[in-house]
Design a protein around this motif. Structure first.
Motif, mmCIF file in Angstrom:
data_model
loop_
_atom_site.group_PDB
_atom_site.id
_atom_site.type_symbol
_atom_site.label_atom_id
_atom_site.label_comp_id
_atom_site.label_asym_id
_atom_site.label_seq_id
_atom_site.Cartn_x
_atom_site.Cartn_y
_atom_site.Cartn_z
ATOM 1 N N TRP A 18 -105.238 -24.765 -32.356
ATOM 2 C CA TRP A 18 -104.239 -24.721 -31.273
ATOM 3 C C TRP A 18 -103.063 -23.828 -31.676
ATOM 4 N N PHE A 19 -102.638 -23.911 -32.949
ATOM 5 C CA PHE A 19 -101.561 -23.034 -33.417
ATOM 6 C C PHE A 19 -101.982 -21.573 -33.277
ATOM 7 N N LEU A 20 -103.248 -21.271 -33.585
ATOM 8 C CA LEU A 20 -103.762 -19.905 -33.407
ATOM 9 C C LEU A 20 -103.588 -19.469 -31.958
ATOM 10 N N VAL A 21 -104.014 -20.304 -31.028
ATOM 11 C CA VAL A 21 -103.913 -19.964 -29.603
ATOM 12 C C VAL A 21 -102.453 -19.769 -29.197
ATOM 13 N N LEU A 22 -101.589 -20.689 -29.602
ATOM 14 C CA LEU A 22 -100.167 -20.577 -29.264
ATOM 15 C C LEU A 22 -99.558 -19.288 -29.813
ATOM 16 N N GLU A 23 -99.848 -18.985 -31.071
ATOM 17 C CA GLU A 23 -99.196 -17.851 -31.720
ATOM 18 C C GLU A 23 -99.824 -16.511 -31.361
ATOM 19 N N MET A 24 -101.113 -16.484 -31.137
ATOM 20 C CA MET A 24 -101.773 -15.208 -30.848
ATOM 21 C C MET A 24 -101.781 -14.861 -29.363
ATOM 22 N N PHE A 25 -101.899 -15.863 -28.504
ATOM 23 C CA PHE A 25 -102.120 -15.587 -27.089
ATOM 24 C C PHE A 25 -101.027 -16.114 -26.154
ATOM 25 N N LEU A 26 -100.294 -17.136 -26.583
ATOM 26 C CA LEU A 26 -99.320 -17.762 -25.683
ATOM 27 C C LEU A 26 -97.871 -17.595 -26.145
ATOM 28 N N TRP A 27 -97.652 -16.820 -27.184
ATOM 29 C CA TRP A 27 -96.321 -16.651 -27.770
ATOM 30 C C TRP A 27 -95.268 -16.231 -26.743
ATOM 31 N N THR A 28 -95.614 -15.303 -25.871
ATOM 32 C CA THR A 28 -94.642 -14.793 -24.889
ATOM 33 C C THR A 28 -94.768 -15.470 -23.527
ATOM 34 N N LYS A 29 -95.627 -16.455 -23.429
ATOM 35 C CA LYS A 29 -95.803 -17.220 -22.189
ATOM 36 C C LYS A 29 -94.867 -18.428 -22.217
ATOM 37 N N PRO A 30 -94.603 -19.031 -21.066
ATOM 38 C CA PRO A 30 -93.674 -20.174 -21.026
ATOM 39 C C PRO A 30 -94.004 -21.296 -22.013
ATOM 40 N N ILE A 31 -95.283 -21.659 -22.142
ATOM 41 C CA ILE A 31 -95.627 -22.758 -23.063
ATOM 42 C C ILE A 31 -95.344 -22.374 -24.511
ATOM 43 N N GLY A 32 -95.614 -21.135 -24.881
ATOM 44 C CA GLY A 32 -95.334 -20.689 -26.246
ATOM 45 C C GLY A 32 -93.847 -20.628 -26.529
ATOM 46 N N MET A 33 -93.104 -20.081 -25.587
ATOM 47 C CA MET A 33 -91.656 -19.965 -25.788
ATOM 48 C C MET A 33 -90.993 -21.350 -25.799
ATOM 49 N N ARG A 34 -91.465 -22.264 -24.980
ATOM 50 C CA ARG A 34 -90.935 -23.626 -24.961
ATOM 51 C C ARG A 34 -91.277 -24.346 -26.267
ATOM 52 N N THR A 35 -92.524 -24.208 -26.714
ATOM 53 C CA THR A 35 -92.965 -24.878 -27.937
ATOM 54 C C THR A 35 -92.137 -24.442 -29.136
ATOM 55 N N PHE A 36 -91.901 -23.137 -29.247
ATOM 56 C CA PHE A 36 -91.195 -22.601 -30.412
ATOM 57 C C PHE A 36 -89.714 -22.344 -30.149
ATOM 58 N N ARG A 37 -89.249 -22.723 -28.947
ATOM 59 C CA ARG A 37 -87.837 -22.579 -28.579
ATOM 60 C C ARG A 37 -87.362 -21.133 -28.726
ATOM 61 N N LEU A 38 -88.067 -20.235 -28.045
ATOM 62 C CA LEU A 38 -87.796 -18.802 -28.139
ATOM 63 C C LEU A 38 -87.177 -18.266 -26.857
ATOM 64 N N THR A 39 -86.408 -17.205 -27.004
ATOM 65 C CA THR A 39 -85.980 -16.453 -25.832
ATOM 66 C C THR A 39 -87.070 -15.428 -25.536
#
Length: 116
Positions: A18-39
């Motif tokens: 799941w971390f792979l998916v979040l970091e490789m594919f969803l990093w700039t998507k809302p779920i990725g940015m929310r998960t990692f608290r990113l702008t």
């Protein structure tokens, strides 16, 4: 390995997949940015670094899955050790939460795998 050990190792492997998916594919998507608290700006600038990090998480998941498939305590314990080290480093350098999300489940899994 006991069934409970195998299940907890599988959970750790699935977490890293799941971390792979979040970091490789969803990093700039809302779920990725929310998960990692990113702008949005930071997510875009760090996208390549996150993808690289995700790839390493995929290697951890693959190693654990392989160890389970061949029923090798040694391989499973080696990859669990890698997970604990990565989680401890992340907790020390990024956010203490990482210890509980990444390292702690791997420690529990290692204890169960080691317990005969």
């Amino acid at each position: 390995m006991s069934l409970s050990a195998q299940l907890v190792v599988a959970v750790v492997a699935l977490l890293h997949a799941w971390f792979l998916v979040l970091e490789m594919f969803l990093w700039t998507k809302p779920i990725g940015m929310r998960t990692f608290r990113l702008t949005q700006e930071f997510a875009e600038r760090s996208r390549a670094l996150a993808a690289n990090q995700g790839l390493y998480n995929g290697f951890l998941a693959a190693g654990l899955a392989y160890g389970l498939c061949v029923q090798s305590r040694e391989i499973v314990l080696l990859f669990l050790a890698f997970v604990v080290i990565a989680g401890a480093y992340g907790a020390a350098t990024v956010n203490k939460r990482i210890f509980f999300i990444q390292a702690f489940p791997a420690i529990i899994a290692a204890m169960l795998v080691s317990w005969r």
